[in-house]
Design a protein around this motif. Structure first.
Motif, PDB file in Angstrom:
ATOM      1  N   UNK A 120      10.126  -1.301  39.220  1.00  0.00           N
ATOM      2  CA  UNK A 120       8.746  -1.659  39.544  1.00  0.00           C
ATOM      3  C   UNK A 120       7.909  -1.717  38.277  1.00  0.00           C
ATOM      4  N   UNK A 121       6.844  -2.492  38.379  1.00  0.00           N
ATOM      5  CA  UNK A 121       5.864  -2.654  37.299  1.00  0.00           C
ATOM      6  C   UNK A 121       4.518  -2.201  37.853  1.00  0.00           C
ATOM      7  N   UNK A 122       3.954  -1.143  37.288  1.00  0.00           N
ATOM      8  CA  UNK A 122       2.728  -0.541  37.800  1.00  0.00           C
ATOM      9  C   UNK A 122       1.561  -0.788  36.850  1.00  0.00           C
TER      10      UNK A 122
ATOM     11  N   UNK B 254      22.408  -5.627  32.859  1.00  0.00           N
ATOM     12  CA  UNK B 254      21.016  -5.166  32.978  1.00  0.00           C
ATOM     13  C   UNK B 254      20.329  -5.010  31.618  1.00  0.00           C
ATOM     14  N   UNK B 255      21.025  -5.330  30.531  1.00  0.00           N
ATOM     15  CA  UNK B 255      20.373  -5.310  29.211  1.00  0.00           C
ATOM     16  C   UNK B 255      19.135  -6.212  29.207  1.00  0.00           C
ATOM     17  N   UNK B 256      19.288  -7.385  29.830  1.00  0.00           N
ATOM     18  CA  UNK B 256      18.215  -8.382  29.770  1.00  0.00           C
ATOM     19  C   UNK B 256      16.917  -7.844  30.349  1.00  0.00           C
ATOM     20  N   UNK B 257      17.022  -7.021  31.386  1.00  0.00           N
ATOM     21  CA  UNK B 257      15.826  -6.414  31.973  1.00  0.00           C
ATOM     22  C   UNK B 257      15.099  -5.542  30.955  1.00  0.00           C
ATOM     23  N   UNK B 258      15.863  -4.789  30.179  1.00  0.00           N
ATOM     24  CA  UNK B 258      15.265  -3.946  29.140  1.00  0.00           C
ATOM     25  C   UNK B 258      14.596  -4.815  28.084  1.00  0.00           C
ATOM     26  N   UNK B 259      15.302  -5.832  27.627  1.00  0.00           N
ATOM     27  CA  UNK B 259      14.766  -6.671  26.551  1.00  0.00           C
ATOM     28  C   UNK B 259      13.532  -7.447  27.017  1.00  0.00           C
ATOM     29  N   UNK B 260      13.577  -7.936  28.252  1.00  0.00           N
ATOM     30  CA  UNK B 260      12.389  -8.596  28.790  1.00  0.00           C
ATOM     31  C   UNK B 260      11.212  -7.631  28.863  1.00  0.00           C
ATOM     32  N   UNK B 261      11.498  -6.389  29.244  1.00  0.00           N
ATOM     33  CA  UNK B 261      10.427  -5.393  29.327  1.00  0.00           C
ATOM     34  C   UNK B 261       9.828  -5.113  27.957  1.00  0.00           C
TER      35      UNK B 261
ATOM     36  N   UNK C 279       9.409  -7.246  25.636  1.00  0.00           N
ATOM     37  CA  UNK C 279       8.574  -8.393  25.264  1.00  0.00           C
ATOM     38  C   UNK C 279       7.437  -8.645  26.251  1.00  0.00           C
ATOM     39  N   UNK C 280       7.284  -7.735  27.202  1.00  0.00           N
ATOM     40  CA  UNK C 280       6.263  -7.859  28.247  1.00  0.00           C
ATOM     41  C   UNK C 280       4.900  -7.474  27.670  1.00  0.00           C
TER      42      UNK C 280
ATOM     43  N   UNK D   9       9.480  -9.729  33.200  1.00  0.00           N
ATOM     44  CA  UNK D   9      10.615  -8.793  33.096  1.00  0.00           C
ATOM     45  C   UNK D   9      11.850  -9.350  33.799  1.00  0.00           C
ATOM     46  N   UNK D  10      11.687 -10.389  34.597  1.00  0.00           N
ATOM     47  CA  UNK D  10      12.816 -11.013  35.289  1.00  0.00           C
ATOM     48  C   UNK D  10      13.217 -12.345  34.656  1.00  0.00           C
ATOM     49  N   UNK D  11      12.711 -12.629  33.467  1.00  0.00           N
ATOM     50  CA  UNK D  11      12.987 -13.911  32.820  1.00  0.00           C
ATOM     51  C   UNK D  11      14.479 -14.032  32.488  1.00  0.00           C
ATOM     52  N   UNK D  12      15.119 -15.017  33.079  1.00  0.00           N
ATOM     53  CA  UNK D  12      16.541 -15.244  32.832  1.00  0.00           C
ATOM     54  C   UNK D  12      17.469 -14.351  33.611  1.00  0.00           C
ATOM     55  N   UNK D  13      16.922 -13.533  34.523  1.00  0.00           N
ATOM     56  CA  UNK D  13      17.727 -12.579  35.293  1.00  0.00           C
ATOM     57  C   UNK D  13      18.232 -13.249  36.563  1.00  0.00           C
ATOM     58  N   UNK D  14      19.494 -12.992  36.930  1.00  0.00           N
ATOM     59  CA  UNK D  14      20.064 -13.570  38.133  1.00  0.00           C
ATOM     60  C   UNK D  14      19.472 -12.915  39.376  1.00  0.00           C
ATOM     61  N   UNK D  15      19.679 -13.556  40.532  1.00  0.00           N
ATOM     62  CA  UNK D  15      19.088 -13.069  41.773  1.00  0.00           C
ATOM     63  C   UNK D  15      19.621 -11.690  42.162  1.00  0.00           C
ATOM     64  N   UNK D  16      20.932 -11.495  42.035  1.00  0.00           N
ATOM     65  CA  UNK D  16      21.552 -10.208  42.349  1.00  0.00           C
ATOM     66  C   UNK D  16      21.892  -9.478  41.065  1.00  0.00           C
ATOM     67  N   UNK D  17      21.608  -8.188  41.038  1.00  0.00           N
ATOM     68  CA  UNK D  17      21.871  -7.395  39.836  1.00  0.00           C
ATOM     69  C   UNK D  17      22.554  -6.090  40.250  1.00  0.00           C
ATOM     70  N   UNK D  18      23.709  -5.802  39.664  1.00  0.00           N
ATOM     71  CA  UNK D  18      24.381  -4.512  39.870  1.00  0.00           C
ATOM     72  C   UNK D  18      23.792  -3.500  38.902  1.00  0.00           C
TER      73      UNK D  18
END
Length: 882
Positions: A808-810, A833-840, A842-843, A751-760
């Motif tokens: 979180x991932x439970x 934060x779109x990328x977080x949704x898209x990664x999720x 494909x999880x 879910x963090x694939x390609x995501x930067x270290x800091x996210x607003x």
């Protein structure tokens, strides 16, 4: 109180009698064309009805000209009406040119501006309301148009039309007007006469169509913005229908706060128009107008009216009283709130309404009355309003020529170049001048490259740039003696570079002439050129770009196989099974540079997920935004209505199910029995809750946003607490603000694939996650304890965020639940934060990171074979001051 609609009805009788006697009636009444008078009880004109009438009006009157402005989301031909004197309509290009030159100001000195103002005509925008359930608004525009077209010889109207060109959006939400009129007609006379519409009255965003003013994501928003920039009205009046009870209409002045970026003349003239509207009503024995009060502030620039304030237009809304659709309602004083029963006059509520029947015709009367007051005031002060448009733009240019920021730079070489280009496009769509560096240049002692984009602030609409780019500091206003913060009407912070994850540099020293000579003004948005480079049959796509998902979905459509790279330091997607020419087409459409390589490195295969999106009959704006976002990036998905969830066997059909920001009660219970026709009654119920549990237990991935996450925690009995649940506003409050998060320990998590270290992240009534000692899963994003969490907006009680999680991932059975404690696709703005949704999406739960890769705060370390976080790279904010 004599209703204007009643007066119209009398006029209709006279008109019909004249026609019967052979006397021509050059301007048809609405009843002669439609069989009804707008404002009648129990009848609503649809957009199709309105267009039929305006076509008749256009044919019969030399004061009305119908103009097609575009096409709606549902494919309707969209028209507006221009209403003025015949002489003015014959010179429309001249009046548009005058307004354009005064609005843009450059090349126009004060002498020329005064002459243009003396000879020009005031252009006034009035519309029939965005929110289709506020049903009187588009009825009133029909009545207003007839009144203006038919009143030949009326000295007041003749004077208005000599001085003013009215740009009348008789329907500013045509699709929604049709939906509501048809729904109401279908249920009229049944127990469901005033039933809530079970779907959004704008295809994707419903009520948020008045929150898209600067982002212009929707087709309708883009049409309104483009037409407004074509006509450059000096006055922009937007009708609404939610007056604070028991008042009959809310009218500016606005409540606090307002933006300090707006030219003060705009605020002053909004107040002038507000006063004249209220006086107009009181002069005609129409009581109940209220000003200021709580609720309607002018802080957020995304309202369709307020965004124009930043373009130096006197822009405002009113909120007229509403019951439901065209059904009347009787109110006695006993129905009023206790503190309103004395009927005491107040400074901002001088003529209290005493109760009685409230008909849609009364709302139409008030709207026509305030519209006439706006037109009358615009006519009386035509020259001053025209000159003030120039004065405000000129002052903005002078201001930013002498004080910073003097410019903003959007450097090339962004992590996500396509999203950076989208930011440029947002600015250009709003009428902002953007330049591109043709050569390297230096500013503030820093060297910038050829290809970097520059927004020079000495331009008329610079206030909008500043409001979108700067950090918002919402004032700490107190509400009453208890010290609770005064809640913003909408959101407190929205800094666009933060939301979009785009690096923007503010230039705090004047930009010299040598630098300006190296800049070229853009005539079109420079989207990155898509191409394939290198040799080989495998295609590597940088995972740092949101557009990568558009490419992956296109590749799946073409039958390709997709893999996720295993190295989090060089995040990539790999595609195989496509011919090079097919990938070149995909690269061009996605604006990506894709590298062809010989073989797929060691990595995980990713199957195309079967996605279900929960879409309850209790319509959800967040569901609509989610649906729109999925469509923009090419995701295939199925909408799951309440009965679809209740039917169960979800794992047979889906790999991933998404629950948008929907409260547990609304999702579970839905519409109560007896309030809406049978097919739309109830929510997912206990059956649906168990079906979702069974889906996840069997290996499915459930993704839940914001209140949807609260639902999942409760319904699944997850070992996660909401750390801010039950706190009072005096202890913790964060109303629509951008907060800083950082990656948790599971840095290689899918879910963090390609995501930067800091996210607003956009925190809006959100949960704050605190895993318990029984927690099995991963903290993906957490709030920092060593840096302030607040990035833009307002935050009270920041200590309640420390050491807690935002994402979180439970583990749940054989599946996973991914909980978002924020709105990751907020209004189509939060591209970061779109990328977080898209990664999720494909999880795959079968490839989940080991559940014990995280140690819950306050618990003993657990044995783990999962990835551990190494030293983090220094974090950099997304906006730097040079």
């Amino acid at each position: 109180m004599k209703s204007f609609v009643h007066a119209v009805a009398l006029a209709l009788t006279v008109s019909s009698s004249a026609v019967a006697q052979g006397v021509p009636s050059p301007v048809p009444t609405p009843k002669e064309v439609l069989g009804h008078t707008p404002g009648e009880d129990f009848w609503l004109a649809s957009y199709d009805d309105a267009l039929t009438y305006f076509r008749a009006l256009d044919a019969a009157s030399d004061r009305v000209q119908l103009v097609r402005v575009g096409t709606t989301t549902r494919g309707l031909d969209w028209h507006i009406a221009l209403i003025s004197s015949p002489q003015n309509l014959a010179q429309l290009d001249r009046w548009k040119d005058v307004s354009r030159r005064l609005a843009w100001t450059k090349g126009v000195d004060e002498t020329a501006a005064r002459e243009l103002a003396r000879t020009g005509k005031a252009i006034v925008h009035i519309d029939g309301g965005l929110h289709a359930s506020e049903a009187a608004c588009p009825q009133a525009t029909i009545v207003l148009a007839h009144q203006l077209a038919a009143a030949n010889g009326d000295a007041t109207i003749d004077r208005i039309l000599d001085e003013v060109v009215l740009v009348l959006w008789f329907a500013i939400n045509p699709d929604g007007q049709n939906m509501v009129a048809q729904w109401y007609a279908k249920n009229l006379g049944t127990p469901y006469e005033v039933a809530e519409l079970p779907w959004l009255y704008q295809e994707y965003i419903g009520h948020d169509n008045n929150r898209d003013g600067y982002m212009n994501n929707m087709i309708e928003s883009r049409v309104v913005t483009a037409t407004t920039l074509e006509w450059n009205p000096q006055v922009f009046y937007n009708h609404h229908q939610t007056a604070p009870f028991p008042t009959r209409i809310w009218i500016p002045p606005f409540a606090e706060p307002i933006s300090s970026n707006v030219h003060p003349l705009m605020a002053r003239w909004v107040n002038v128009f507000g006063t004249t509207m209220a006086a107009w009503l009181d002069e005609r024995s129409m009581p109940g107008a209220v000003h200021r009060g709580k609720g309607f502030d002018n802080w957020y620039p995304g309202f369709i009216d307020n965004v124009n304030t930043y373009r130096n237009t006197v822009a405002f809304l009113t909120e007229t009283a509403l019951f439901e659709y065209a059904t009347p309602k009787f109110y006695s004083v006993d129905d009023f709130p206790r503190d309103a029963r004395s009927l005491r006059s107040e400074v901002f509520y001088a003529s209290p309404w005493k109760g009685g029947w409230w008909h849609i015709g009364d709302a139409v009367d008030y709207m026509v009355g305030t519209s006439m007051a706006v037109l009358d005031t615009s006519a009386r002060f035509r020259e001053q309003l025209l000159f003030n448009r120039w004065r405000a733009g000129h002052d903005q240019i002078e201001r930013f020529a002498t004080e910073g920021p003097f410019a903003y730079v959007i450097p090339s070489g962004q992590t996500d170049a396509v999203t950076a280009a989208k930011l440029v496009d947002v600015l250009r769509t709003n009428g902002i001048e953007v330049h591109r560096a043709a050569q390297e240049f230096t500013a503030n002692g820093r060297t910038y490259a050829a290809g970097d984009h520059v927004i020079l602030m000495d331009q008329a609409y610079a206030a909008l740039v500043q409001d979108l780019f700067e950090v918002q500091e919402y004032p700490d206003l107190k509400d009453g003696a208890d010290g609770a913060p005064d809640l913003p009407y909408d959101v407190a912070g929205w800094t666009l570079p933060y939301q979009m994850g785009v690096l923007v540099n503010a230039i705090t020293k004047p930009v010299d002439s040598a630098t300006r000579e190296r800049l070229t003004r853009l005539d079109a948005t420079p989207w990155p050129e898509g191409r394939v480079v290198g040799d080989g049959a495998v295609f590597a796509i940088d995972a740092g770009s949101n557009a990568a998902f558009r490419a992956l979905n296109a590749a799946w459509n073409a039958g390709a196989r997709v893999h996720r790279g295993a190295d989090p330091t060089v995040p990539r997607w790999y595609v195989e099974g496509l011919a090079r020419d097919a990938m070149e087409r995909i690269a061009a459409e996605a604006h990506l540079t894709i590298e062809a390589i010989a073989t797929v490195p060691t990595c995980a295969a990713v199957k195309r997920p079967r996605i279900g999106l929960v879409r309850p009959w209790r319509a959800s704006i967040d569901e609509g935004w989610t649906r729109w976002t999925f469509e923009q990036f090419g995701f295939a998905f199925t909408s799951l209505h309440d009965e679809d969830v209740r039917a169960g066997r979800l794992r047979d059909r889906f790999d991933t199910i998404v629950i948008p920001d929907i409260g547990a009660r609304a999702l579970t219970n839905g519409h109560a029995k007896g309030t809406i026709p049978g097919p739309y009654v109830g929510g997912i119920g206990d059956e649906g809750v168990e079906a979702l549990r069974a889906f996840t237990r069997a290996g499915g991935v459930l993704v839940a946003f914001n209140d949807g996450a609260r639902f999942a925690i409760e319904a699944f009995e997850l070992p996660v607490k909401d750390a801010v649940a039950g706190l009072k506003n005096t202890d913790f409050f964060c109303g629509g603000s951008l907060l800083r998060t950082q990656k948790g320990d599971a840095v290689a998590h899918p879910v963090l694939h390609g995501v930067q270290d800091d996210v607003a992240v956009m925190f809006e009534g959100s949960p704050v996650f605190e895993p318990t000692s029984e927690f099995s899963g991963n903290v993906l994003l957490e709030y920092p304890s060593d840096r302030p969490a607040l990035m833009s907006g307002f935050l009270l009680g920041a200590n309640h965020l420390e050491d807690h999680a935002a994402l979180v991932d439970c583990t749940f059975g054989s599946g996973r639940v991914v909980l978002f404690g924020f709105r990751p696709q907020w209004r189509g703005q939060s591209h970061g934060t779109f990328k977080l949704v898209f990664d999720a999406l494909l999880y795959d739960s079968s490839q989940a990171v080991a559940a014990d890769a995280v140690t819950p705060k306050g618990s003993e370390p657990a044995a783990t074979d999962g990835p551990k976080a190494g030293p983090r790279e220094p974090r950099r904010g997304r906006m730097d001051d040079d």
